[in-house]
Structures are given as structure tokens and as C-alpha cells.
Motif scaffolding. Structure first.
Motif, PDB file in Angstrom:
ATOM      1  N   LEU A 168     114.033 -43.236 109.385  1.00 18.23           N
ATOM      2  CA  LEU A 168     113.241 -43.996 108.436  1.00 18.23           C
ATOM      3  C   LEU A 168     113.868 -45.000 108.409  1.00 18.23           C
ATOM      4  CD1 LEU A 168     112.449 -40.779 105.984  1.00 18.23           C
ATOM      5  CD2 LEU A 168     110.764 -42.270 107.134  1.00 18.23           C
ATOM      6  N   ARG A 169     115.130 -45.149 108.513  1.00 17.70           N
ATOM      7  CA  ARG A 169     116.051 -46.281 107.910  1.00 17.70           C
ATOM      8  C   ARG A 169     116.025 -47.363 109.558  1.00 17.70           C
ATOM      9  NH1 ARG A 169     119.005 -42.658 105.204  1.00 17.70           N
ATOM     10  NH2 ARG A 169     120.348 -41.831 107.080  1.00 17.70           N
ATOM     11  N   SER A 170     115.382 -47.000 110.793  1.00 15.69           N
ATOM     12  CA  SER A 170     115.349 -47.732 111.786  1.00 15.69           C
ATOM     13  C   SER A 170     114.794 -48.968 111.631  1.00 15.69           C
ATOM     14  CB  SER A 170     114.671 -46.910 113.130  1.00 15.69           C
ATOM     15  OG  SER A 170     114.570 -47.560 114.093  1.00 15.69           O
ATOM     16  N   ARG A 171     115.399 -49.961 112.253  1.00 14.03           N
ATOM     17  CA  ARG A 171     114.680 -51.330 112.358  1.00 14.03           C
ATOM     18  C   ARG A 171     113.459 -51.390 113.302  1.00 14.03           C
ATOM     19  NH1 ARG A 171     119.946 -55.322 112.117  1.00 14.03           N
ATOM     20  NH2 ARG A 171     120.802 -54.419 110.002  1.00 14.03           N
ATOM     21  N   ASN A 172     113.477 -50.635 114.256  1.00 10.03           N
ATOM     22  CA  ASN A 172     112.024 -50.355 115.308  1.00 10.03           C
ATOM     23  C   ASN A 172     111.058 -49.935 114.463  1.00 10.03           C
ATOM     24  OD1 ASN A 172     110.557 -49.222 117.076  1.00 10.03           O
ATOM     25  ND2 ASN A 172     111.942 -49.371 118.829  1.00 10.03           N
ATOM     26  N   PRO A 173     110.188 -50.851 114.177  1.00  9.18           N
ATOM     27  CA  PRO A 173     108.913 -50.346 113.551  1.00  9.18           C
ATOM     28  C   PRO A 173     108.021 -49.193 114.189  1.00  9.18           C
ATOM     29  CG  PRO A 173     109.087 -53.033 114.093  1.00  9.18           C
ATOM     30  CD  PRO A 173     110.004 -52.342 114.929  1.00  9.18           C
ATOM     31  N   GLU A 174     107.961 -49.192 115.319  1.00 10.57           N
ATOM     32  CA  GLU A 174     107.328 -48.005 115.883  1.00 10.57           C
ATOM     33  C   GLU A 174     108.214 -46.952 115.639  1.00 10.57           C
ATOM     34  OE1 GLU A 174     104.382 -47.856 117.422  1.00 10.57           O
ATOM     35  OE2 GLU A 174     104.181 -49.709 116.918  1.00 10.57           O
ATOM     36  N   ARG A 175     109.233 -46.783 115.538  1.00  7.65           N
ATOM     37  CA  ARG A 175     110.164 -45.584 115.310  1.00  7.65           C
ATOM     38  C   ARG A 175     109.940 -45.088 113.767  1.00  7.65           C
ATOM     39  NH1 ARG A 175     116.651 -44.680 115.563  1.00  7.65           N
ATOM     40  NH2 ARG A 175     116.560 -42.258 115.620  1.00  7.65           N
ATOM     41  N   ARG A 176     109.930 -46.216 113.068  1.00  2.83           N
ATOM     42  CA  ARG A 176     109.774 -45.979 111.526  1.00  2.83           C
ATOM     43  C   ARG A 176     108.314 -45.477 111.345  1.00  2.83           C
ATOM     44  NH1 ARG A 176     111.098 -47.239 106.586  1.00  2.83           N
ATOM     45  NH2 ARG A 176     109.662 -47.813 105.059  1.00  2.83           N
ATOM     46  N   LYS A 177     107.349 -46.077 111.906  1.00  2.00           N
ATOM     47  CA  LYS A 177     106.268 -45.493 111.821  1.00  2.00           C
ATOM     48  C   LYS A 177     105.918 -44.318 112.116  1.00  2.00           C
ATOM     49  CE  LYS A 177     101.264 -46.366 113.169  1.00  2.00           C
ATOM     50  NZ  LYS A 177     100.252 -47.252 114.060  1.00  2.00           N
ATOM     51  N   GLU A 178     106.410 -43.677 113.141  1.00  2.00           N
ATOM     52  CA  GLU A 178     106.248 -42.416 113.919  1.00  2.00           C
ATOM     53  C   GLU A 178     107.045 -41.522 112.375  1.00  2.00           C
ATOM     54  OE1 GLU A 178     107.984 -42.095 117.443  1.00  2.00           O
ATOM     55  OE2 GLU A 178     106.167 -43.261 118.355  1.00  2.00           O
ATOM     56  N   ALA A 179     108.111 -41.751 111.936  1.00  2.00           N
ATOM     57  CA  ALA A 179     108.921 -40.979 111.038  1.00  2.00           C
ATOM     58  C   ALA A 179     108.180 -40.916 109.774  1.00  2.00           C
ATOM     59  CB  ALA A 179     110.400 -41.863 111.021  1.00  2.00           C
ATOM     60  N   LEU A 180     107.488 -41.920 109.581  1.00  2.00           N
ATOM     61  CA  LEU A 180     106.794 -41.842 108.072  1.00  2.00           C
ATOM     62  C   LEU A 180     105.626 -41.097 108.225  1.00  2.00           C
ATOM     63  CD1 LEU A 180     106.858 -45.714 107.183  1.00  2.00           C
ATOM     64  CD2 LEU A 180     107.538 -43.822 105.799  1.00  2.00           C
ATOM     65  N   GLU A 181     105.204 -40.916 109.570  1.00  2.00           N
ATOM     66  CA  GLU A 181     103.881 -40.110 109.793  1.00  2.00           C
ATOM     67  C   GLU A 181     104.556 -38.536 109.847  1.00  2.00           C
ATOM     68  OE1 GLU A 181     102.124 -41.423 113.326  1.00  2.00           O
ATOM     69  OE2 GLU A 181     101.028 -43.050 112.292  1.00  2.00           O
ATOM     70  N   SER A 182     105.779 -38.533 110.433  1.00  2.00           N
ATOM     71  CA  SER A 182     106.396 -37.042 110.293  1.00  2.00           C
ATOM     72  C   SER A 182     106.686 -36.716 108.903  1.00  2.00           C
ATOM     73  CB  SER A 182     107.556 -37.218 111.417  1.00  2.00           C
ATOM     74  OG  SER A 182     107.033 -37.361 112.761  1.00  2.00           O
ATOM     75  N   LEU A 183     107.106 -37.647 108.104  1.00  2.00           N
ATOM     76  CA  LEU A 183     107.522 -37.356 106.961  1.00  2.00           C
ATOM     77  C   LEU A 183     106.267 -36.658 105.977  1.00  2.00           C
ATOM     78  CD1 LEU A 183     109.524 -37.420 104.654  1.00  2.00           C
ATOM     79  CD2 LEU A 183     108.844 -39.446 104.195  1.00  2.00           C
ATOM     80  N   GLU A 184     105.234 -37.495 106.325  1.00  2.00           N
ATOM     81  CA  GLU A 184     103.964 -36.870 105.378  1.00  2.00           C
ATOM     82  C   GLU A 184     103.705 -35.722 105.800  1.00  2.00           C
ATOM     83  OE1 GLU A 184     100.117 -39.212 105.546  1.00  2.00           O
ATOM     84  OE2 GLU A 184     100.370 -39.146 103.319  1.00  2.00           O
ATOM     85  N   SER A 185     103.538 -35.361 107.166  1.00  2.00           N
ATOM     86  CA  SER A 185     103.042 -34.425 107.778  1.00  2.00           C
ATOM     87  C   SER A 185     104.158 -33.094 107.347  1.00  2.00           C
ATOM     88  CB  SER A 185     103.085 -34.169 109.371  1.00  2.00           C
ATOM     89  OG  SER A 185     103.022 -32.848 109.937  1.00  2.00           O
ATOM     90  N   LEU A 186     105.580 -33.169 107.464  1.00  2.00           N
ATOM     91  CA  LEU A 186     106.152 -32.273 106.952  1.00  2.00           C
ATOM     92  C   LEU A 186     106.252 -31.894 105.551  1.00  2.00           C
ATOM     93  CD1 LEU A 186     109.444 -33.331 109.195  1.00  2.00           C
ATOM     94  CD2 LEU A 186     108.102 -31.172 109.295  1.00  2.00           C
ATOM     95  N   ALA A 187     105.957 -33.039 104.668  1.00  2.00           N
ATOM     96  CA  ALA A 187     105.741 -32.862 103.275  1.00  2.00           C
ATOM     97  C   ALA A 187     104.584 -31.951 102.910  1.00  2.00           C
ATOM     98  CB  ALA A 187     105.699 -34.101 102.453  1.00  2.00           C
ATOM     99  N   ALA A 188     103.587 -32.056 103.815  1.00  2.00           N
ATOM    100  CA  ALA A 188     102.377 -31.367 103.433  1.00  2.00           C
ATOM    101  C   ALA A 188     102.751 -29.856 104.025  1.00  2.00           C
ATOM    102  CB  ALA A 188     101.228 -31.913 104.510  1.00  2.00           C
ATOM    103  N   THR A 189     103.294 -29.515 104.914  1.00  2.00           N
ATOM    104  CA  THR A 189     103.734 -28.556 105.514  1.00  2.00           C
ATOM    105  C   THR A 189     104.531 -27.639 104.319  1.00  2.00           C
ATOM    106  OG1 THR A 189     103.549 -29.027 107.819  1.00  2.00           O
ATOM    107  CG2 THR A 189     104.808 -26.992 107.216  1.00  2.00           C
ATOM    108  N   VAL A 190     105.545 -28.359 103.881  1.00  2.00           N
ATOM    109  CA  VAL A 190     106.329 -27.564 102.990  1.00  2.00           C
ATOM    110  C   VAL A 190     105.697 -27.262 101.541  1.00  2.00           C
ATOM    111  CG1 VAL A 190     108.229 -28.518 101.196  1.00  2.00           C
ATOM    112  CG2 VAL A 190     108.517 -28.816 103.501  1.00  2.00           C
TER     113      VAL A 190
END
Length: 208
Positions: A168-190
Motif C-alpha cells: 500500500l505504501r509502494s511508489r509503484n502505481p500498479e503494485r499499489r492498485k493491486e494492493a488496494l484491490e486486495s485490501l477491499e477484497s480481504l475486508a469483505a471476507t473479514v
């Protein structure tokens, strides 16, 4: 009432008779079910629900199945930057909560207003938290009792931060975008897991 409020928010528009009575079609009923489900199960604010319905997304069919409209993609709630801000008077008007309750929720960190242009404002998430807290207050659950939910949310957020923080703190836009998508998915699972655990305990409480 809840339905009247949804009408005021332009989410429902039933036809009216010459005498002023509302006539709800099957489409109106299905739309209402969709709105309530998105609020209850996916915790979407009304603004996002309105956008999704306008885009034709996630339509509930008569048999209860969900059919995402072609090309309709839900925007990530966690990365939505078009936040709306409300004053405490607007929160009181829209939720029916007492100002005293809102202040108590602030004191216990349940709602977290911001200061913008010299004014204290609340976002739509705060409004929905106040709405839920107001419902609970009617059965004797005070703001102090809600600290357990605040503590639980903090622990879950810390867990997800431990899993995804570096990305999430990555300066790589693609990596950050993937992390945000994973965050939302994991939040829904939790959230779903918590719901299932609560259902299991409530069944035991009911003696099932």
C-alpha cells in the motif's frame, strides 16, 4: 420511515394515485431489496448505491439471483475520493439521532469528524455509523458499549495493514492498485467471517 427516506434521497420513485397513495411495482420492490442488501451486506453508502443503480449494476432478479450488468464495475469503496461532508445539524436531521449521542460517539472514537475550512464536518460513513448507533440506543445500547466494535475494527485493520502495508505504501502505481484491490477484497471476507461467527453464536443463544 426507511422507505420515505429512500424516496427523499431519489433512490425510489413509486407512482402515485390521484389521491396521493404510492403504488409500488415489482421493479420498485426489487430495487428496494437491492438497496437494502447493498447497505446490509456490503456496507455501501447511499451515494455509491445510487451510482451503481444508475450504472445498471448488481440487479436482483425475481428469483433472488444477482445479475451484474454487462460492463458494470463497482468502484472500490476504499479508494473513492469523492467524499461528501456534512455538518452535525445535517447528521441530526438525516439520522434522527440526538446531538448528545453524536458527541458521545465522538468521545469514544466511534465517529471521527474532521476540521475543514474552520468547520467540524462528518463524512457519509460517520452518518451511517450514527444511524446504526441511534438504532441500538433505542434498546439501551449506549455509545460506551460500542467501544467493543471500535476495538475489533482496529484489530482487523491492523491485521490487514500487516499483510498489505508495504504494498500500500509502494511508489509503484500498479503494485499499489493491486494492493488496494486486495485490501477491499480481504475486508469483505473479514466482514463476512464476522457475520458468520455472529450467526453461529446467535443460533446457540436461541437454542437451535
Amino acid at each position: 420511515s426507511k422507505i420515505r427516506y429512500l424516496e427523499d434521497q431519489k433512490l425510489l420513485s413509486p407512482r402515485r394515485t390521484s389521491g396521493g397513495y404510492r403504488l409500488y411495482s415489482q421493479a420498485d420492490v426489487e430495487r428496494l431489496r437491492t438497496i437494502l442488501r447493498l447497505q446490509r451486506d456490503e456496507f455501501l453508502p447511499l451515494r455509491v448505491i445510487r451510482q451503481e443503480l444508475a450504472a445498471g449494476g448488481d440487479v436482483v432478479l425475481g428469483d433472488g439471483d444477482r445479475k451484474p450488468a454487462a460492463g458494470a464495475v463497482r468502484r472500490a469503496i476504499l479508494v473513492d475520493t469523492s467524499r461528501a461532508y456534512l455538518s452535525i445539524d445535517e447528521i441530526v436531521e438525516e439520522t434522527g439521532a440526538r446531538e448528545e449521542l453524536i458527541r458521545e460517539l465522538e468521545n469514544f472514537g466511534i465517529v471521527q469528524p474532521e476540521k475543514r475550512e474552520g468547520k467540524v464536518v462528518y463524512d457519509e460513513t460517520d452518518r451511517e455509523i450514527v444511524r446504526a448507533a441511534n438504532e441500538l440506543s433505542r434498546v439501551g445500547v449506549g455509545a460506551r458499549n460500542l467501544r467493543v466494535f471500535r476495538s475489533s475494527a482496529d484489530r482487523e485493520a491492523n491485521l490487514l495493514e500487516a499483510l498489505l502495508g508495504p504494498s500500500l505504501r509502494s511508489r509503484n502505481p500498479e503494485r499499489r492498485k493491486e494492493a488496494l484491490e486486495s485490501l477491499e477484497s480481504l475486508a469483505a471476507t473479514v466482514s463476512h467471517l464476522k457475520h458468520l461467527l455472529l450467526v453461529r453464536d446467535l443460533r446457540r443463544l436461541a437454542g437451535e
